[in-house]
Write an enzyme that holds these catalytic residues in place. Sequence first.
Site, PDB file in Angstrom:
ATOM      1  N   VAL A  11      39.491  72.762  20.952  1.00 11.41           N
ATOM      2  CA  VAL A  11      38.950  72.048  22.198  1.00 11.41           C
ATOM      3  C   VAL A  11      37.282  72.149  22.011  1.00 11.41           C
ATOM      4  CG1 VAL A  11      38.421  72.789  24.423  1.00 11.41           C
ATOM      5  CG2 VAL A  11      40.528  73.447  23.554  1.00 11.41           C
ATOM      6  N   LYS A  35      33.086  78.490   8.191  1.00 10.53           N
ATOM      7  CA  LYS A  35      33.670  77.227   9.364  1.00 10.53           C
ATOM      8  C   LYS A  35      32.431  76.495   9.368  1.00 10.53           C
ATOM      9  CE  LYS A  35      36.427  76.918  13.210  1.00 10.53           C
ATOM     10  NZ  LYS A  35      37.185  77.658  14.518  1.00 10.53           N
ATOM     11  N   GLY A 256      64.203  68.764  23.549  1.00 14.47           N
ATOM     12  CA  GLY A 256      63.930  69.532  22.320  1.00 14.47           C
ATOM     13  C   GLY A 256      64.459  70.929  22.143  1.00 14.47           C
ATOM     14  N   GLY A 260      56.827  74.707  22.474  1.00 19.09           N
ATOM     15  CA  GLY A 260      55.699  75.624  21.495  1.00 19.09           C
ATOM     16  C   GLY A 260      54.525  75.274  21.615  1.00 19.09           C
ATOM     17  N   CYS A 263      49.501  76.396  23.769  1.00 18.10           N
ATOM     18  CA  CYS A 263      49.113  76.348  25.197  1.00 18.10           C
ATOM     19  C   CYS A 263      50.452  76.591  26.366  1.00 18.10           C
ATOM     20  CB  CYS A 263      48.515  74.869  25.664  1.00 18.10           C
ATOM     21  SG  CYS A 263      47.079  74.923  24.764  1.00 18.10           S
ATOM     22  N   ARG A 330      51.881  77.470  15.833  1.00 17.01           N
ATOM     23  CA  ARG A 330      52.166  78.287  16.957  1.00 17.01           C
ATOM     24  C   ARG A 330      53.268  78.347  17.803  1.00 17.01           C
ATOM     25  NH1 ARG A 330      45.988  78.666  18.889  1.00 17.01           N
ATOM     26  NH2 ARG A 330      45.956  76.443  18.137  1.00 17.01           N
TER      27      ARG A 330
HETATM   28  C1  UDX Z   1      49.603  70.871  25.960  1.00 19.94           C
HETATM   29  C2  UDX Z   1      49.375  69.925  27.264  1.00 19.94           C
HETATM   30  O1  UDX Z   1      49.946  68.815  27.066  1.00 19.94           O
HETATM   31  C3  UDX Z   1      47.682  69.407  27.099  1.00 19.94           C
HETATM   32  O2  UDX Z   1      47.382  68.687  28.308  1.00 19.94           O
HETATM   33  C4  UDX Z   1      47.107  70.755  27.183  1.00 19.94           C
HETATM   34  O3  UDX Z   1      45.384  70.744  27.210  1.00 19.94           O
HETATM   35  C5  UDX Z   1      47.404  71.864  25.873  1.00 19.94           C
HETATM   36  O4  UDX Z   1      48.868  71.891  26.054  1.00 19.94           O
HETATM   37  P1  UDX Z   1      50.055  70.480  23.420  1.00 19.94           P
HETATM   38  O5  UDX Z   1      50.527  71.969  23.702  1.00 19.94           O
HETATM   39  O6  UDX Z   1      49.124  70.327  22.428  1.00 19.94           O
HETATM   40  O7  UDX Z   1      49.192  69.974  24.842  1.00 19.94           O
HETATM   41  O8  UDX Z   1      51.339  69.623  23.103  1.00 19.94           O
HETATM   42  P2  UDX Z   1      52.299  68.797  24.093  1.00 19.94           P
HETATM   43  O9  UDX Z   1      52.383  67.447  23.447  1.00 19.94           O
HETATM   44  O10 UDX Z   1      51.808  68.997  25.309  1.00 19.94           O
HETATM   45  O11 UDX Z   1      53.720  69.444  23.784  1.00 19.94           O
HETATM   46  C6  UDX Z   1      53.958  70.992  24.006  1.00 19.94           C
HETATM   47  C7  UDX Z   1      55.216  71.177  23.500  1.00 19.94           C
HETATM   48  O12 UDX Z   1      56.110  70.590  24.310  1.00 19.94           O
HETATM   49  C8  UDX Z   1      55.707  70.992  22.109  1.00 19.94           C
HETATM   50  O13 UDX Z   1      56.400  71.986  21.527  1.00 19.94           O
HETATM   51  C9  UDX Z   1      56.644  69.643  22.078  1.00 19.94           C
HETATM   52  O14 UDX Z   1      57.509  69.407  21.170  1.00 19.94           O
HETATM   53  C10 UDX Z   1      57.183  69.792  23.529  1.00 19.94           C
HETATM   54  N1  UDX Z   1      57.581  68.629  24.198  1.00 19.94           N
HETATM   55  C11 UDX Z   1      56.773  67.700  24.656  1.00 19.94           C
HETATM   56  C12 UDX Z   1      59.093  68.497  24.385  1.00 19.94           C
HETATM   57  O15 UDX Z   1      59.894  69.341  23.905  1.00 19.94           O
HETATM   58  N2  UDX Z   1      59.397  67.335  24.989  1.00 19.94           N
HETATM   59  C13 UDX Z   1      58.496  66.526  25.521  1.00 19.94           C
HETATM   60  O16 UDX Z   1      58.991  65.517  26.094  1.00 19.94           O
HETATM   61  C14 UDX Z   1      57.067  66.618  25.280  1.00 19.94           C
END
Ligand code: UDX
Length: 436
Positions: A11, A35, A256, A260, A263, A330
Amino acid sequence: MNILIIGTGYVGLVSGACFSEFGFKVTCIDHDKSKIKNLKKSIIPIYEPGLNDLVKKNIDNKNLNFDTNANKYLNKSDCIFLAVGTPSRRGDGHADLKFVFKAVEQICLRINKKIVLVTKSTVPVGTAKKIKNIIKKYKKDELITVASNPEFLREGSAINDFLRPDRVVIGTNDEYSRLLLNSLYKPLNIRQVPIVNTDTETSELIKYASNSFLATKITFINEISVFCKKTGTNIGDVTRAMGLDKRIGSKFLHPGPGYGGSCFPKDTLAMSKIFKDHKIKFNIVDSVIKTNDKIKENLSAEILKIIKANKISKVLFLGLSFKPETDDIRESSSIFIIKYLLKKHKNLSISAHDPVAIPNAKKEKLNIKYHFDLNKSFESQQMVIIGTEWNIYRSINFKNLFSQMSSHVIYDLRNIYIHDKEIVKLGFKYYSLSSK
Ligand code: UDX
């Protein structure tokens, strides 16, 4: 405008690089000396498409700088962003704010000019208030005003999400902070990006509510997908038809193996705790958390059953990261399932391929083999499990694959090949999240 960003995780790093891209002078601070040394040479510790070039470009044009010590920049800054980690506190799921409060105290000890202190990390509702109390204790409330500016960055598309956001949320309780933060996002005006100006507590809640809703939406369609598998109904048609309803929308409606990442799991847990702290039960989110875990467990058990029924002893996992375009593992479903299988089936030989996440997976010290060459990874495998929908797994040559494998079972956890009739014709046993 001089911006100081404390914390160079994904971030802080993305925000720093993008603010410098807007033309502001940005310094990113981290206590991790090696880093920072690498970042100064634009060597990026995470896989984030485009970040390397953006950092290099802005170091070269002197808009972006890295250092290990904030002190010499504090009184030259107009605003300070806190982008330090707010991990789930072990055991109870509350967000751990010790890094946030430590940074605030360091700033209070040395600040002697007016600045806006902004939380960028995801922090529980009410954190801005707690920060203000610390500032009052140090008698610096005349100088420091507190604001909230949550990030909505998805790993793998973080730069795009920063430079072309659906909206910017700015939480302030005073005019000075509101004007300053709105001026930081002026470069987005050309794209007419909506800016939601609200108070700090509401801004903090918006972030948690957004992530909790997205996790809920994914879990909803994952449960519908389980139903489709049981009844032979068509999940593809269901998601397509649902998504055409503008009130639902097609995004985040892809089934899916459970969500995971760093966040959703953390933020849903924290959201539930924040409600509990206010003596309210968040029934939906509590159920989403449990359901997501159940989905991963049920899938793992089903895969184990298939392995035993087909007398499989060699399994290849394709994809270890929690989603494509990231090296982050993660709460990855692939890693969850691998750990489950290693625990339940002692003499199963598991190997894995991933375009970028192998170095992070190795830190888990799993008793599995790793392949860096996808084509060589298939040799004499008996089962292939597609865990993460990386693009390179979307064009597998199943004819060649058949001759390389010693038995022919596929589990497609992302439904990539759900409509490919050729696979079954070739003689593969094809399993997926739903039957069509
Ligand atoms: C998320 C939020 O989208 C973002 O706005 C926030 O700031 C941080 O957390 P991120 O965790 O990076 O972002 O990934 P994201 O693309 O949201 O996917 C999260 C999880 O949901 C992944 O495991 C992904 O495989 C799963 N997912 C996502 C699904 O299973 N189906 C979907 O349609 C979308």
